[in-house]
Design a protein around this motif. Structure first.
Motif, mmCIF file in Angstrom:
data_model
loop_
_atom_site.group_PDB
_atom_site.id
_atom_site.type_symbol
_atom_site.label_atom_id
_atom_site.label_comp_id
_atom_site.label_asym_id
_atom_site.label_seq_id
_atom_site.Cartn_x
_atom_site.Cartn_y
_atom_site.Cartn_z
ATOM 1 N N GLU A 48 9.155 61.305 -3.119
ATOM 2 C CA GLU A 48 9.261 62.680 -3.616
ATOM 3 C C GLU A 48 10.251 62.767 -4.776
ATOM 4 O OE1 GLU A 48 7.562 65.485 -2.756
ATOM 5 O OE2 GLU A 48 6.340 64.381 -1.336
ATOM 6 N N ALA A 76 8.489 61.441 -7.847
ATOM 7 C CA ALA A 76 7.507 62.413 -8.334
ATOM 8 C C ALA A 76 8.205 63.585 -9.024
ATOM 9 C CB ALA A 76 6.645 62.914 -7.172
ATOM 10 N N TYR A 77 9.306 64.039 -8.451
ATOM 11 C CA TYR A 77 10.055 65.160 -9.025
ATOM 12 C C TYR A 77 10.616 64.781 -10.398
ATOM 13 C CZ TYR A 77 13.571 68.855 -9.410
ATOM 14 O OH TYR A 77 14.344 69.909 -9.833
ATOM 15 N N LYS A 105 9.463 62.471 -12.436
ATOM 16 C CA LYS A 105 8.342 62.368 -13.381
ATOM 17 C C LYS A 105 7.906 63.750 -13.860
ATOM 18 C CE LYS A 105 6.427 57.954 -11.908
ATOM 19 N NZ LYS A 105 5.299 57.270 -11.266
ATOM 20 N N GLY A 106 7.870 64.717 -12.942
ATOM 21 C CA GLY A 106 7.525 66.086 -13.329
ATOM 22 C C GLY A 106 8.534 66.661 -14.305
ATOM 23 N N GLU A 128 7.933 65.289 -17.708
ATOM 24 C CA GLU A 128 6.810 65.965 -18.369
ATOM 25 C C GLU A 128 7.262 67.287 -18.974
ATOM 26 O OE1 GLU A 128 3.485 66.431 -15.728
ATOM 27 O OE2 GLU A 128 3.431 64.292 -15.264
ATOM 28 N N SER A 141 2.839 71.826 -15.396
ATOM 29 C CA SER A 141 2.554 70.505 -14.842
ATOM 30 C C SER A 141 2.870 70.539 -13.355
ATOM 31 C CB SER A 141 3.372 69.419 -15.557
ATOM 32 O OG SER A 141 4.748 69.624 -15.356
ATOM 33 N N THR A 142 2.197 69.683 -12.623
ATOM 34 C CA THR A 142 2.431 69.614 -11.183
ATOM 35 C C THR A 142 2.754 68.187 -10.804
ATOM 36 O OG1 THR A 142 0.094 69.260 -10.725
ATOM 37 C CG2 THR A 142 0.873 71.531 -10.642
ATOM 38 N N SER A 143 3.530 68.072 -9.757
ATOM 39 C CA SER A 143 3.916 66.766 -9.257
ATOM 40 C C SER A 143 4.267 66.921 -7.786
ATOM 41 C CB SER A 143 5.120 66.245 -10.047
ATOM 42 O OG SER A 143 5.534 65.014 -9.535
ATOM 43 N N ALA A 144 3.676 66.108 -6.961
ATOM 44 C CA ALA A 144 3.920 66.150 -5.512
ATOM 45 C C ALA A 144 3.718 67.578 -5.009
ATOM 46 C CB ALA A 144 5.290 65.600 -5.173
ATOM 47 N N THR A 191 10.622 76.199 -11.624
ATOM 48 C CA THR A 191 10.129 75.225 -10.665
ATOM 49 C C THR A 191 9.692 76.014 -9.445
ATOM 50 O OG1 THR A 191 11.753 73.628 -11.459
ATOM 51 C CG2 THR A 191 10.678 73.149 -9.356
ATOM 52 N N GLU A 232 4.319 74.086 -5.072
ATOM 53 C CA GLU A 232 2.960 73.902 -5.584
ATOM 54 C C GLU A 232 2.011 74.877 -4.901
ATOM 55 O OE1 GLU A 232 -0.102 70.384 -6.734
ATOM 56 O OE2 GLU A 232 1.305 70.027 -5.118
#
Length: 177
Positions: free
Chosen positions: A66, A69-70, A72-73, A76, A108-111, A158, A161
């Motif tokens: 997680e 992923a966070y 990386k988001g 972006e 953008s979305t991530s996890a 933030t 999701e």
């Protein structure tokens, strides 16, 4: 009687080595420190639920996954904001920004997290309108930041999701404000 190959200094050499109790204590300290680091990392990643009594490795794996992923988001979002900044700097200047009436929105979305970057010309009440869009769609906002620069405002949000349809509706509402 000393064994063959022994120096006869069994007790002296044993006392210079680390005792088994010391090794156990050092290992316990190391595990406690790692647990502290995982707990700290877990607290820094939004929407990562508190530890559930699971196998420790699975929980730690989830925390690291997680967190990756966070990050990386966030990268972006940074890329999108840098692109917006470059485009703005390439434009004719602040006068254009003041006359601009539309918003730019990057999503953008991530996890389990959605990231929104909303840029618009500074006008009274605009930040409240942006946040009201999230309220109207009952989006769970985890974090929001506001940056002002040369007559423009960038709001980054933030949120937990949500379904693709809800993301599209929020983006559409943000573009027209």
């Amino acid at each position: 009687m000393p064994e063959a190959g022994s120096t006869g200094q069994g007790k002296a050499s044993t006392s210079s080595r680390i005792s088994k109790k010391d090794v156990i204590h050092m290992e316990r300290s190391r595990r406690e420190k790692m647990t502290e680091f995982y707990t700290m990392l877990q607290s820094m990643v939004p929407n990562l639920f508190p530890k559930i009594q699971q196998v420790v490795q699975a929980t730690r794996t989830r925390i690291v996954d997680e967190a990756i992923a966070y990050i990386k988001g966030l990268e972006e979002v940074i890329g999108a904001l840098e692109a917006q900044k470059a485009a703005r700097e390439a434009s004719s200047g602040p006068a254009t920004l003041h006359s601009q009436r539309s918003s730019t929105v990057e999503v953008s979305t991530s996890a389990n997290t959605a990231f929104f970057a909303i840029s618009f010309a500074a006008r009274p009440g605009m930040v409240m309108k942006v946040l009201q869009v999230f309220e109207d769609h009952k989006a769970e906002v985890l974090n929001a930041t506001i940056a002002c620069n040369d007559g423009s405002v960038t709001v980054t949000v933030t949120a937990s999701e949500m379904e693709e349809e809800a993301l599209g509706k929020i983006k559409g509402d943000l573009i027209v404000i």
